[in-house]
Design a protein around this motif. Structure first.
Motif, PDB file in Angstrom:
ATOM      1  N   VAL A 113    -111.677  12.281  47.212  1.00 55.31           N
ATOM      2  CA  VAL A 113    -110.919  13.507  47.500  1.00 55.31           C
ATOM      3  C   VAL A 113    -109.420  13.245  47.573  1.00 55.31           C
ATOM      4  N   HIS A 170    -116.113  18.265  52.320  1.00 57.91           N
ATOM      5  CA  HIS A 170    -114.847  17.755  51.798  1.00 57.91           C
ATOM      6  C   HIS A 170    -114.975  17.394  50.318  1.00 57.91           C
ATOM      7  N   ALA A 174    -113.002  18.264  45.603  1.00 59.92           N
ATOM      8  CA  ALA A 174    -112.798  17.472  44.383  1.00 59.92           C
ATOM      9  C   ALA A 174    -113.850  17.781  43.328  1.00 59.92           C
TER      10      ALA A 174
END
Length: 206
Positions: A113, A170, A174
């Motif tokens: 990320v 999280h 990405a």
């Protein structure tokens, strides 16, 4: 005295703690540490946390840096036995997944990320490749752990679910969200936790 939480909304480690505080309605003051501007390495913040990381919780004369330690502390202080049961088998399972998340998954999430989303053209392509390769091993382990249970340590959510959930969500920043059904179904249940939803970050750029 109201506890102070130093953090950042895009820090999955901060969001773990915020999730529990919000879900349980525990009064706290949030102080933003602007990672983009480098405030985490400023002399004023290094005096608070020499590890130059977030979160940090200050509660009276107690100062804690590590997110999972903060989760344990809050459960013990506020007698949150639903989130951190004392039953030996359940507690041991929670501890196992908290450590697995921090020791194995967290670095991988950061590789993917941080370098894909937040560093942009300056991102470390080798770290991104390393992170995606590691996910090929780690996500099946998590999927297997969720094969016969609603949450990672039983029928009810625990602080291990909040901790893991912050990392897994999280990855979506990405474009690396897991697709394993065991994980996606579990994540849906975690997202039903109001405090967890409140702690979710805005989309980058908003």
């Amino acid at each position: 005295m109201t506890p102070i939480l130093y953090g950042h909304p895009f820090s999955q480690h901060s969001r773990r703690v915020t999730s529990l505080l919000e879900e349980e309605g525990i009064d706290y003051e949030f102080r933003m540490v602007d990672l983009v501007k480098g405030e985490h390495v400023s002399p004023s913040y290094l005096a608070i946390n020499p590890n130059h990381q977030v979160p940090t919780l200050i509660d009276g004369d107690i100062k804690l840096h590590e997110s999972n330690a903060i989760l344990r502390y809050l459960c013990l202080k506020h007698d949150l036995t639903d989130w951190y049961p004392s039953d030996l088998k359940t507690r041991a399972t929670i501890e196992q997944w908290l450590d697995w998340n921090q020791c194995r998954l967290s670095r991988t999430v950061t590789d993917v990320v941080l370098n894909t989303v937040f560093l942009g053209e300056h991102g470390d392509k080798a770290a991104i490749e390393r992170g995606h390769k590691a996910l090929e091993e780690l996500l099946p382990i998590l999927s297997d752990g969720l094969a016969n249970t609603a949450f990672i340590a039983g029928d009810k959510p625990s602080i291990a679910d909040i901790s893991l959930g912050a990392n897994i969500t999280h990855l979506a920043l990405a474009g690396a969200a897991p697709t394993q059904p065991n994980i996606t179904h579990w994540l849906g249940r975690v997202m039903d936790i109001e405090g967890f939803r409140k702690a979710m970050p805005p989309k980058p750029g908003q």
